[in-house]
Design an enzyme around this catalytic site. Structure first.
Site, PDB file in Angstrom:
ATOM      1  N   ASN A  37       0.798  -1.004  -0.246  1.00  0.00           N
ATOM      2  CA  ASN A  37      -0.225  -0.349   0.271  1.00  0.00           C
ATOM      3  C   ASN A  37       0.628   1.473   0.244  1.00  0.00           C
ATOM      4  OD1 ASN A  37      -2.317   1.934   1.015  1.00  0.00           O
ATOM      5  ND2 ASN A  37      -0.625   1.904   2.738  1.00  0.00           N
TER       6      ASN A  37
ATOM      7  N   TYR B  38       3.965   8.827 -10.688  1.00  0.00           N
ATOM      8  CA  TYR B  38       3.036   8.352 -10.090  1.00  0.00           C
ATOM      9  C   TYR B  38       2.506   7.358 -10.967  1.00  0.00           C
ATOM     10  CZ  TYR B  38      -0.757   8.098  -6.725  1.00  0.00           C
ATOM     11  OH  TYR B  38      -2.105   7.157  -6.231  1.00  0.00           O
TER      12      TYR B  38
ATOM     13  N   LYS C 148       1.890   4.047 -11.171  1.00  0.00           N
ATOM     14  CA  LYS C 148       0.739   2.469 -11.025  1.00  0.00           C
ATOM     15  C   LYS C 148       0.188   1.713 -11.869  1.00  0.00           C
ATOM     16  CE  LYS C 148       0.143   4.298  -7.193  1.00  0.00           C
ATOM     17  NZ  LYS C 148       0.034   3.127  -5.934  1.00  0.00           N
TER      18      LYS C 148
END
Ligand code: NAI
Length: 249
Positions: free
Chosen positions: A87, A152, A156
């Site tokens: 996470n 980012y 992802k």
């Protein structure tokens, strides 16, 4: 320390936001949960909340070379590693042409390379155990790409590929691998990006079918389902928990 018959989970970045909600959900349901994080104050608060069903370890996950020893230590101390939730993540907002190689790499190291390294070490423990469950926390950025959120979005999107490749290789050996792609969830990360900018927040909510931001607990419920026996035939997928987000921004 013996955890008896309890399952043992690792939740990275579990001292705040989405990770903390997942760690609490697991601990409240009898899963012994080891939270990894780097903020001592937040870790101490998380330890209180988890009580006898959890513990915390301070570790900066961008220090890749120490990850094998860290996972060895957790495995030795608690006897098994049954669940891993990757996470921990960082974000950086900057126009595309201004992002330096170092800045790009910093995001990739935490959001992707560390996820790979931890997963590899945990899988080495899960295989002889006969299985386990791994969840990667992805993002709607994997589906849309977000402007000025370059490293980012790239990290992802790669997480989604990592999820599918790991599942294809490992599911027959009892290790299920899935992702959760959150939309706009109220945490420190979005506090800086959205609550500080009401116009941007209104725009984001206008593109979210449900019309409001989600809670960390919304992600925790999905994570708990994915690691439960009810999800035993689910692997290699990504579940969007995004209030019906149509286009990102
Ligand atoms: P957060 O900032 O509260 O949580 C991130 C946690 O990761 C923090 O506790 C931080 O200390 C930890 N962390 C970051 N780098 C670390 C490192 N090198 N070593 C150890 N710990 C580290 O933010 P949030 O929102 O709870 O984010 C959790 C995950 O959810 C992230 O992967 C994020 O990308 C993802 N996500 C969040 C969304 C949101 O709307 N909040 C939307 C989509 C994805």
């Amino acid at each position: 320390m013996s955890t008896g018959n309890r399952k043992v989970a690792i939740v990275t970045g579990g001292a705040s936001g989405i990770g903390l909600a997942i760690a609490r959900k697991f601990a409240d349901n009898g899963i012994f949960t080891v939270v990894l994080g780097r903020d001592e104050n937040k870790l101490a608060a998380a330890r209180e909340l988890l009580g006898a069903n959890g513990t915390t370890i301070s570790y900066d996950l961008s220090q890749l070379s120490g990850i094998p020893a860290l996972i060895d230590q957790i495995h030795q101390e608690y006897g098994s590693i049954d669940i891993l939730v990757n996470n921990a993540g960082i974000n950086q907002k900057k126009p595309f042409t201004e992002v330096t190689d170092e800045e790009f790499q910093r995001v990739i190291t935490t959001n992707l390379t560390a996820v790979f390294s931890i997963s590899r070490e945990v899988v080495k423990k899960m295989l002889p155990q006969g299985g386990g469950s791994i969840i990667h926390i992805s993002s709607m950025a994997a589906y849309y790409g977000l402007p000025k959120v370059i490293g980012y979005s790239a990290s992802k999107t790669a997480i989604e590929g990592l999820t599918r490749a790991m599942a294809t290789e490992l599911s027959a050996q009892g290790i299920r691998v899935n992702a959760i792609a959150p939309g706009f969830i109220v945490t420190d990360m979005t506090d800086k990006a959205l609550n500080a900018d009401p116009e941007r927040k209104a725009k984001a909510m206008g593109r979210t079918a449900i019309g409001y931001m989600g809670k960390p607990e919304d992600i925790a419920e999905t994570a708990f389902f994915l690691v439960s026996p009810a999800a035993s035939y689910i692997t290699g997928t990504s579940i969007r928990v995004d209030g019906g987000n149509a286009t990102g921004f």
